[in-house]
Motif scaffolding. Structure first.
Motif, PDB file in Angstrom:
ATOM      1  N   GLY A  15       0.791  -1.227   0.000  1.00 48.13           N
ATOM      2  CA  GLY A  15       0.000   0.000   0.000  1.00 48.13           C
ATOM      3  C   GLY A  15       0.819   1.270   0.000  1.00 48.13           C
ATOM      4  N   GLU A  16       2.123   1.189   0.300  1.00 52.40           N
ATOM      5  CA  GLU A  16       2.953   2.394   0.269  1.00 52.40           C
ATOM      6  C   GLU A  16       3.165   2.862  -1.164  1.00 52.40           C
ATOM      7  OE1 GLU A  16       5.940   3.198   3.589  1.00 52.40           O
ATOM      8  OE2 GLU A  16       6.338   1.104   3.074  1.00 52.40           O
ATOM      9  N   GLU A  17       3.139   4.168  -1.353  1.00 47.68           N
ATOM     10  CA  GLU A  17       3.351   4.771  -2.669  1.00 47.68           C
ATOM     11  C   GLU A  17       4.837   5.094  -2.827  1.00 47.68           C
ATOM     12  OE1 GLU A  17       0.667   8.091  -2.765  1.00 47.68           O
ATOM     13  OE2 GLU A  17      -1.096   6.795  -2.973  1.00 47.68           O
ATOM     14  N   VAL A  18       5.438   4.599  -3.899  1.00 46.76           N
ATOM     15  CA  VAL A  18       6.890   4.675  -4.045  1.00 46.76           C
ATOM     16  C   VAL A  18       7.272   5.054  -5.471  1.00 46.76           C
ATOM     17  CG1 VAL A  18       7.268   2.943  -2.240  1.00 46.76           C
ATOM     18  CG2 VAL A  18       7.056   2.212  -4.633  1.00 46.76           C
ATOM     19  N   PHE A  19       8.570   5.322  -5.654  1.00 46.79           N
ATOM     20  CA  PHE A  19       9.130   5.517  -6.997  1.00 46.79           C
ATOM     21  C   PHE A  19      10.575   5.060  -6.980  1.00 46.79           C
ATOM     22  CE2 PHE A  19      10.116   9.316  -4.656  1.00 46.79           C
ATOM     23  CZ  PHE A  19      11.294   9.833  -5.172  1.00 46.79           C
ATOM     24  N   GLY A  20      11.076   4.660  -8.134  1.00 42.19           N
ATOM     25  CA  GLY A  20      12.455   4.183  -8.172  1.00 42.19           C
ATOM     26  C   GLY A  20      12.819   3.542  -9.485  1.00 42.19           C
ATOM     27  N   TYR A  21      13.885   2.721  -9.421  1.00 42.97           N
ATOM     28  CA  TYR A  21      14.482   2.112 -10.607  1.00 42.97           C
ATOM     29  C   TYR A  21      14.024   0.654 -10.739  1.00 42.97           C
ATOM     30  CZ  TYR A  21      17.777   6.020 -10.019  1.00 42.97           C
ATOM     31  OH  TYR A  21      18.338   7.262  -9.869  1.00 42.97           O
ATOM     32  N   PRO A  22      13.253   0.313 -11.759  1.00 41.22           N
ATOM     33  CA  PRO A  22      12.764  -1.064 -11.883  1.00 41.22           C
ATOM     34  C   PRO A  22      13.847  -2.045 -12.321  1.00 41.22           C
ATOM     35  CG  PRO A  22      12.084   0.219 -13.781  1.00 41.22           C
ATOM     36  CD  PRO A  22      12.727   1.183 -12.829  1.00 41.22           C
ATOM     37  N   ILE A  23      13.759  -3.254 -11.789  1.00 35.85           N
ATOM     38  CA  ILE A  23      14.650  -4.339 -12.190  1.00 35.85           C
ATOM     39  C   ILE A  23      14.113  -5.028 -13.444  1.00 35.85           C
ATOM     40  CG2 ILE A  23      15.644  -6.565 -11.502  1.00 35.85           C
ATOM     41  CD1 ILE A  23      15.235  -5.643  -8.585  1.00 35.85           C
ATOM     42  N   THR A  24      12.791  -5.145 -13.507  1.00 35.16           N
ATOM     43  CA  THR A  24      12.159  -5.912 -14.578  1.00 35.16           C
ATOM     44  C   THR A  24      11.419  -5.018 -15.575  1.00 35.16           C
ATOM     45  OG1 THR A  24      10.300  -6.295 -13.052  1.00 35.16           O
ATOM     46  CG2 THR A  24      11.945  -8.046 -13.265  1.00 35.16           C
ATOM     47  N   GLY A  25      11.867  -3.768 -15.725  1.00 38.30           N
ATOM     48  CA  GLY A  25      11.292  -2.872 -16.722  1.00 38.30           C
ATOM     49  C   GLY A  25      10.097  -2.100 -16.195  1.00 38.30           C
ATOM     50  N   GLY A  26       9.902  -0.907 -16.759  1.00 37.01           N
ATOM     51  CA  GLY A  26       8.871  -0.015 -16.251  1.00 37.01           C
ATOM     52  C   GLY A  26       7.599   0.077 -17.056  1.00 37.01           C
ATOM     53  N   TYR A  27       7.660  -0.253 -18.368  1.00 38.59           N
ATOM     54  CA  TYR A  27       6.448  -0.165 -19.184  1.00 38.59           C
ATOM     55  C   TYR A  27       5.622  -1.426 -18.934  1.00 38.59           C
ATOM     56  CZ  TYR A  27       9.143   3.143 -22.213  1.00 38.59           C
ATOM     57  OH  TYR A  27       9.902   4.172 -22.730  1.00 38.59           O
ATOM     58  N   ALA A  28       5.065  -1.534 -17.762  1.00 33.38           N
ATOM     59  CA  ALA A  28       4.391  -2.772 -17.371  1.00 33.38           C
ATOM     60  C   ALA A  28       3.402  -2.490 -16.251  1.00 33.38           C
ATOM     61  CB  ALA A  28       5.416  -3.803 -16.896  1.00 33.38           C
ATOM     62  N   GLU A  29       2.447  -3.388 -16.092  1.00 31.99           N
ATOM     63  CA  GLU A  29       1.478  -3.228 -15.014  1.00 31.99           C
ATOM     64  C   GLU A  29       2.090  -3.538 -13.652  1.00 31.99           C
ATOM     65  OE1 GLU A  29      -2.760  -4.086 -17.238  1.00 31.99           O
ATOM     66  OE2 GLU A  29      -1.549  -5.821 -16.647  1.00 31.99           O
ATOM     67  N   PHE A  30       3.069  -4.444 -13.615  1.00 32.27           N
ATOM     68  CA  PHE A  30       3.768  -4.779 -12.377  1.00 32.27           C
ATOM     69  C   PHE A  30       5.265  -4.866 -12.657  1.00 32.27           C
ATOM     70  CE2 PHE A  30      -0.494  -6.407 -11.785  1.00 32.27           C
ATOM     71  CZ  PHE A  30      -0.789  -6.114 -10.469  1.00 32.27           C
ATOM     72  N   THR A  31       6.062  -4.468 -11.683  1.00 29.74           N
ATOM     73  CA  THR A  31       7.505  -4.588 -11.830  1.00 29.74           C
ATOM     74  C   THR A  31       8.141  -4.769 -10.461  1.00 29.74           C
ATOM     75  OG1 THR A  31       9.463  -3.650 -12.927  1.00 29.74           O
ATOM     76  CG2 THR A  31       8.109  -2.126 -11.652  1.00 29.74           C
ATOM     77  N   LEU A  32       9.401  -5.210 -10.476  1.00 29.49           N
ATOM     78  CA  LEU A  32      10.178  -5.334  -9.246  1.00 29.49           C
ATOM     79  C   LEU A  32      11.130  -4.153  -9.126  1.00 29.49           C
ATOM     80  CD1 LEU A  32      11.193  -9.117  -9.334  1.00 29.49           C
ATOM     81  CD2 LEU A  32       9.333  -8.066  -8.027  1.00 29.49           C
ATOM     82  N   LEU A  33      11.292  -3.660  -7.898  1.00 31.45           N
ATOM     83  CA  LEU A  33      12.259  -2.610  -7.607  1.00 31.45           C
ATOM     84  C   LEU A  33      13.178  -3.084  -6.486  1.00 31.45           C
ATOM     85  CD1 LEU A  33       9.801  -0.962  -8.890  1.00 31.45           C
ATOM     86  CD2 LEU A  33      10.700   0.984  -7.621  1.00 31.45           C
ATOM     87  N   PRO A  34      14.477  -2.750  -6.548  1.00 34.30           N
ATOM     88  CA  PRO A  34      15.358  -3.017  -5.408  1.00 34.30           C
ATOM     89  C   PRO A  34      15.011  -2.040  -4.291  1.00 34.30           C
ATOM     90  CG  PRO A  34      16.540  -1.829  -7.116  1.00 34.30           C
ATOM     91  CD  PRO A  34      15.181  -2.110  -7.667  1.00 34.30           C
ATOM     92  N   ALA A  35      14.836  -2.539  -3.091  1.00 37.08           N
ATOM     93  CA  ALA A  35      14.395  -1.684  -1.989  1.00 37.08           C
ATOM     94  C   ALA A  35      15.345  -0.522  -1.735  1.00 37.08           C
ATOM     95  CB  ALA A  35      14.231  -2.520  -0.715  1.00 37.08           C
ATOM     96  N   ASP A  36      16.653  -0.747  -1.910  1.00 43.43           N
ATOM     97  CA  ASP A  36      17.610   0.328  -1.619  1.00 43.43           C
ATOM     98  C   ASP A  36      17.638   1.398  -2.708  1.00 43.43           C
ATOM     99  OD1 ASP A  36      18.754  -1.390  -3.467  1.00 43.43           O
ATOM    100  OD2 ASP A  36      20.757  -1.316  -2.581  1.00 43.43           O
ATOM    101  N   LEU A  37      16.989   1.156  -3.837  1.00 43.89           N
ATOM    102  CA  LEU A  37      16.885   2.150  -4.905  1.00 43.89           C
ATOM    103  C   LEU A  37      15.442   2.586  -5.098  1.00 43.89           C
ATOM    104  CD1 LEU A  37      19.357   0.726  -7.591  1.00 43.89           C
ATOM    105  CD2 LEU A  37      19.788   2.402  -5.791  1.00 43.89           C
ATOM    106  N   THR A  38      14.686   2.507  -4.015  1.00 41.77           N
ATOM    107  CA  THR A  38      13.277   2.877  -4.021  1.00 41.77           C
ATOM    108  C   THR A  38      13.033   3.893  -2.913  1.00 41.77           C
ATOM    109  OG1 THR A  38      12.651   0.679  -4.823  1.00 41.77           O
ATOM    110  CG2 THR A  38      10.916   1.981  -3.795  1.00 41.77           C
ATOM    111  N   ALA A  39      12.221   4.908  -3.202  1.00 37.55           N
ATOM    112  CA  ALA A  39      11.917   5.937  -2.200  1.00 37.55           C
ATOM    113  C   ALA A  39      10.409   6.077  -2.052  1.00 37.55           C
ATOM    114  CB  ALA A  39      12.525   7.274  -2.603  1.00 37.55           C
ATOM    115  N   ARG A  40       9.980   6.539  -0.907  1.00 36.73           N
ATOM    116  CA  ARG A  40       8.563   6.784  -0.676  1.00 36.73           C
ATOM    117  C   ARG A  40       8.138   8.077  -1.366  1.00 36.73           C
ATOM    118  NH1 ARG A  40      10.763   3.990   3.418  1.00 36.73           N
ATOM    119  NH2 ARG A  40       9.522   2.223   4.207  1.00 36.73           N
ATOM    120  N   LYS A  41       7.044   8.020  -2.077  1.00 36.86           N
ATOM    121  CA  LYS A  41       6.543   9.184  -2.802  1.00 36.86           C
ATOM    122  C   LYS A  41       5.816  10.133  -1.854  1.00 36.86           C
ATOM    123  CE  LYS A  41       2.683   9.053  -5.142  1.00 36.86           C
ATOM    124  NZ  LYS A  41       1.991  10.240  -4.538  1.00 36.86           N
TER     125      LYS A  41
END
Length: 305
Positions: A85-111
């Motif tokens: 439920g947290e709103e975040v932004f960052g660098y996707p591991i599995t690509g961004g043009y997608a409905e779901f993606t993975l992000l590394p937690a250390d390269l993710t920030a709370r929006k």
């Protein structure tokens, strides 16, 4: 299954397609995010052609486009400090043009709540690159900075961050972008033959640093304006900048920088200038608008939640 926009092999736009892929599963230190928006960058189409920056990991095909996203955490892997439920932004591991993606937690920030998903999706690549570049040249208030290609996503962010730091900014951009560039508080200079002379007319003593976002001949021509080549940095052309005695932008790629650029947006010092948005079904059109090189500001793909 979830929709994603991919390239099947290296090549031109004909190798792109919208497909259904299995929803990713987060591993240790990863978060699964339902994507709300994905930024579109030149690196996206360049990657499709087979270009890879030094040190880049091999690409498994088909590969999902996109290097910056915002969205909502669905699930966290072991060791990831985010809750569903947290709103975040960052660098996707599995690509961004997608409905779901993975992000590394250390390269993710709370929006921050006051920053839209669309604006947040522009921050990891364009705004963070600009922030890193301005930090790297380390100029004091009142100094003069030249930005080549100031009208694009990174350039617009760099200009605002530099102006916020008290710098005098000169920027090269097409004549069509003159009024827009001036609205950023930047002295507009048209690129092409004689660029150095036109910059020199605005800065007779030369410039204190150059942030290059174009490369090639455009970079070669303006490099002569700068005495200290340690203050010549590029996000566009490693080979040319090395030959000229400069360096690439040193990307921090950490949560601290993501938090910093988000704060600038909240404070009103940084406006992402998203000028066009597209749905995921029109990701190809979004990519073409950037690949053709005539965009002003940022292009974002919006994905309904």
């Amino acid at each position: 299954m979830a929709r994603a926009y991919v390239f099947r092999e290296y090549g031109g736009p004909d190798v792109e397609e919208l497909v259904d892929l299995p929803r990713p599963v987060p591993g240790p230190g990863q978060v699964l995010v339902e994507v709300r928006a994905a930024g579109v960058n030149p690196a996206d189409w360049k990657r499709r052609t087979g270009y890879a920056p030094p040190g880049a990991a091999p690409v498994a095909l088909p590969a999902v486009f996109g290097n910056e996203v915002s969205g909502v955490v669905v699930e966290s892997g072991p060791g990831a400090d985010f809750a569903p439920g947290e709103e975040v932004f960052g660098y996707p591991i599995t690509g961004g043009y997608a409905e779901f993606t993975l992000l590394p937690a250390d390269l993710t920030a709370r929006k921050p709540p006051s920053v839209s998903f669309t604006d947040a999706a522009t921050l990891p690549v364009a705004a963070a690159t600009a922030y890193d570049a301005i930090q790297q040249v380390a100029l004091t208030p009142g100094a003069t900075l030249l930005i080549t290609g100031v009208g694009g996503g990174v350039g617009v962010a760099a200009a605002q961050i530099a102006r916020h730091a008290g710098l005098r900014v000169i920027g090269t951009a097409s004549a069509a972008k003159k009024d827009f560039v001036a609205s950023l508080g930047v002295i507009h200079v048209e690129p092409g033959p004689g660029t150095a002379d036109r910059v020199r007319a605005e800065a007779p003593g030369g410039v204190d640093a150059i942030v290059d976002l174009v490369g090639g001949a455009a970079l070669e021509e303006v490099a002569e304006l700068l005495g200290d080549r340690a203050k010549l940095v590029t996000a566009a052309d490693r080979a040319t900048v090395a030959a000229l005695g400069g360096v690439p932008v040193a990307r921090a790629r950490d949560r601290e920088v993501l938090d910093a650029v988000a704060r600038l947006v909240v404070e009103g010092a940084l406006h992402p200038y998203v000028t066009r948005t597209f749905p995921l079904a029109e990701a190809g059109r979004a990519l073409r608008s950037v690949e053709e090189g005539h965009t002003r500001g940022k292009v974002v793909i919006e994905i309904a939640g």
